[in-house]
Design a protein around this motif. Structure first.
Motif, mmCIF file in Angstrom:
data_model
loop_
_atom_site.group_PDB
_atom_site.id
_atom_site.type_symbol
_atom_site.label_atom_id
_atom_site.label_comp_id
_atom_site.label_asym_id
_atom_site.label_seq_id
_atom_site.Cartn_x
_atom_site.Cartn_y
_atom_site.Cartn_z
ATOM 1 N N VAL A 150 48.300 24.420 14.126
ATOM 2 C CA VAL A 150 47.351 25.518 14.268
ATOM 3 C C VAL A 150 46.710 25.516 15.655
ATOM 4 C CG1 VAL A 150 45.285 26.609 13.260
ATOM 5 C CG2 VAL A 150 46.917 25.429 11.788
ATOM 6 N N MET A 178 51.830 31.370 8.557
ATOM 7 C CA MET A 178 51.886 31.815 9.946
ATOM 8 C C MET A 178 51.989 33.338 10.036
ATOM 9 S SD MET A 178 51.732 29.157 11.954
ATOM 10 C CE MET A 178 52.027 27.382 12.002
ATOM 11 N N GLY A 235 51.459 31.738 20.709
ATOM 12 C CA GLY A 235 50.748 30.678 19.999
ATOM 13 C C GLY A 235 51.335 30.421 18.628
ATOM 14 N N HIS A 236 51.684 31.487 17.921
ATOM 15 C CA HIS A 236 52.274 31.323 16.591
ATOM 16 C C HIS A 236 53.685 30.764 16.655
ATOM 17 C CE1 HIS A 236 48.885 33.813 15.231
ATOM 18 N NE2 HIS A 236 49.129 33.297 14.044
ATOM 19 N N PHE A 287 48.572 34.727 9.327
ATOM 20 C CA PHE A 287 47.708 34.530 10.484
ATOM 21 C C PHE A 287 48.044 35.533 11.588
ATOM 22 C CE2 PHE A 287 47.141 29.750 9.403
ATOM 23 C CZ PHE A 287 46.110 30.067 8.542
ATOM 24 N N THR A 288 49.340 35.720 11.845
ATOM 25 C CA THR A 288 49.754 36.612 12.934
ATOM 26 C C THR A 288 49.380 38.055 12.640
ATOM 27 O OG1 THR A 288 51.646 35.162 13.359
ATOM 28 C CG2 THR A 288 51.716 37.354 14.321
ATOM 29 N N VAL A 348 48.891 35.727 21.462
ATOM 30 C CA VAL A 348 48.855 35.539 20.008
ATOM 31 C C VAL A 348 50.242 35.191 19.479
ATOM 32 C CG1 VAL A 348 48.469 36.703 17.802
ATOM 33 C CG2 VAL A 348 46.850 37.030 19.676
ATOM 34 N N ILE A 360 47.916 28.144 17.979
ATOM 35 C CA ILE A 360 47.450 29.439 17.497
ATOM 36 C C ILE A 360 46.015 29.666 17.945
ATOM 37 C CG2 ILE A 360 47.014 30.822 15.428
ATOM 38 C CD1 ILE A 360 49.197 29.219 14.022
ATOM 39 N N TYR A 382 44.642 32.698 20.399
ATOM 40 C CA TYR A 382 43.563 33.623 20.074
ATOM 41 C C TYR A 382 42.413 33.508 21.062
ATOM 42 C CZ TYR A 382 45.533 35.375 15.771
ATOM 43 O OH TYR A 382 46.329 36.007 14.864
ATOM 44 N N GLY A 437 53.398 27.202 17.246
ATOM 45 C CA GLY A 437 52.948 26.589 16.000
ATOM 46 C C GLY A 437 54.074 26.405 15.003
ATOM 47 N N PHE A 454 39.614 28.610 14.432
ATOM 48 C CA PHE A 454 40.413 29.803 14.201
ATOM 49 C C PHE A 454 39.626 30.851 13.417
ATOM 50 C CE2 PHE A 454 44.679 31.399 12.244
ATOM 51 C CZ PHE A 454 44.553 32.567 12.970
#
Length: 466
Positions: free
Chosen positions: A353, A452, A420-421, A455-456, A417, A356, A360, A424, A278
């Motif tokens: 993860v 999260m 994926g989150h 990250f997003t 994106v 995620i 990405y 997650g 990541f």
């Protein structure tokens, strides 16, 4: 990435490809710049954060018991498919396929010219690093089936009369995925930071070192070494947990990706693996952003002492370590059952993860894989740059369909994106209600939700800023 010259913007028209795709050069990989994304960055980030928050709220009230069980999830695949995929013939065919591609790439690497027209670069950086992810997400742990180092180790075992599953030594449990994490970091360092990553000798040396270490490790520790220490197998297996396929008790099973994801077993080094995957992808966007380029080129300390390479190295480490710290802190900010340690939680939640990372990868590499992957296939027909056409693909041309549709490409990237989150968050919630005390089922997840969100928002910011 230093492999490639500055690439075209999908929105700027196909004329940019005429200048970027000159003979011998590959277009820049990655997610492209803001011009590739004809949508509002503020709207995308706000929508993504809202999607995460709403998902968490719904899960908190509607998902109060764990729904996935690694021992019982899934249903048997059709009998004919089970017989085919688990047959000896299929296993042999996959090993032959892997060895043929490996030997062809080695032929181009050893005897081909030190030019970017050499297909070895595309086979290494595009087919292996990116194509392996997409193939694993669809089909499961592909590298385990086609790995040339596993095949060579098997051949040595057959010749010596030994068992490839058994080595001279027992693989240390405490070592876990740490060798794979180091191998993955070595790859992304070569790809993203090392200034000579497009020199044939450099990449050949990296590949030779990889093969040597893998064969030595397989001889010492058996096949378990490949499961935990092979960077490509660890990567492929983790992403393969998002496919609908799994094997349990000698049967091929069909299961939901979330159920399959739940079968990832926590182990030492697992957090490091997902942090490198990541963090390096995020760094790849960051290093091309105007803010970082301007900082490196205008900072007197860096420019006067020629420390640009040092700055990139430090930034890559910071991104990878930063992801690991955010994950660790977010998962440990909760109560646990009496006698249990919070230190085990980061590895227990590391599986969340993985989707995620896949999101990405799709956002970051989709157009790169689609277009440069085709270009590699064309060049592969002439591995020695002699004008040959061994594969019959030499007169093909690259299809830039995705670049003709920048709005579609932008939506795919943002949706990848966000999805994926969201996946997650679902995976983390199911694991939380299984592991945490009832009174912490909700509050114990707030740290992971914040992680999260960070990250997003950070990922989408880099998506637009690159």
């Amino acid at each position: 990435m230093t492999l490639l010259q500055a690439g075209p913007s999908a929105l700027s028209g196909l004329s940019s490809y005429a200048t970027a795709l000159v003979p011998g050069l590959l277009p820049m990989h990655g997610i492209g710049g803001a011009k590739d994304l004809p949508i509002s960055p503020e709207l995308a980030i706000a929508g993504a954060v809202a999607a995460l928050t709403i998902s968490f709220t719904v899960l908190a009230f509607a998902w109060r018991r764990p729904r996935y069980d690694a021992a019982t999830d899934g249903r048997p695949a059709p009998a004919w498919l089970d017989s085919l995929v688990l047959s000896t013939g299929w296993a042999v065919a996959m090993r032959v396929l892997g060895m043929v591609v490996f030997l062809y790439a080695a032929f181009a690497a050893v005897f081909g010219e030190d030019l970017l027209t050499n297909p070895f670069f595309g086979m290494f950086y595009v087919w292996l690093w990116v194509g392996l992810v997409f193939a694993s997400a669809l089909l499961g742990p592909v590298w385990k089936a086609i790995s040339p180092v596993r095949t060579i180790n098997l051949a040595f075992a057959k010749i010596s009369g030994s068992d490839p599953d058994e080595g001279i030594l027992r693989y240390p449990t405490w070592l876990g995925y740490w060798p794979a994490a180091l191998g993955l970091f070595a790859f992304v360092w070569l790809e993203l930071v090392y200034p000579y990553s497009t020199e044939l000798g450099t990449v050949r040396l990296w590949c030779a070192a990889y093969v040597a270490v893998m064969l030595l490790g397989g001889a010492l520790f058996g096949n378990e070494f490949y499961e935990k220490a092979d960077p490509f197998e660890a990567y492929s297996t983790l992403i393969g947990k998002l496919s609908p396929w799994n094997v349990r008790d000698g049967r091929l099973l069909v299961m939901s990706p979330l159920a399959n994801l739940n079968t990832i077993v926590p182990a030492p080094g697992l957090v490091a693996v997902v942090a490198v995957l990541f963090g390096s992808t995020a760094f790849d966007s960051f290093k091309d952003s105007a803010r970082w380029v301007r900082f490196v080129q205008t900072n007197s300390l860096i420019t006067e002492n020629d420390l640009g390479l040092v700055a990139d190295n430090l930034a890559l480490v910071v991104f990878c370590v930063g992801v690991g710290i955010v994950l660790a802190v977010g998962s440990m900010l909760t109560g646990v059952h009496a006698g249990e340690s919070r230190r085990a939680l980061p590895a227990a939640f590391a599986h969340s993860v993985v989707p995620i990372v896949l999101g990405y990868i799709v956002a970051h590499y989709l157009s790169y894989w689609f277009e440069v992957g085709q270009d590699t296939l064309i060049k592969a027909s002439d591995p020695l740059t002699t004008g040959a056409d061994y594969l019959g693909t030499g007169d093909w041309s690259v299809n830039y369909w995705l670049s003709y549709h920048p709005t579609l490409l932008a939506n795919i990237k943002v949706l990848a994106v966000v999805l994926g989150h969201v996946v997650g968050v679902v995976a983390a919630h199911d694991r939380a209600v299984r592991l945490l005390p009832p009174k912490h089922h909700l509050t114990g997840q707030l740290g992971m939700l914040v992680a999260m969100v960070l990250f997003t928002a950070g990922g989408l910011y880099l998506l637009f800023a690159a």
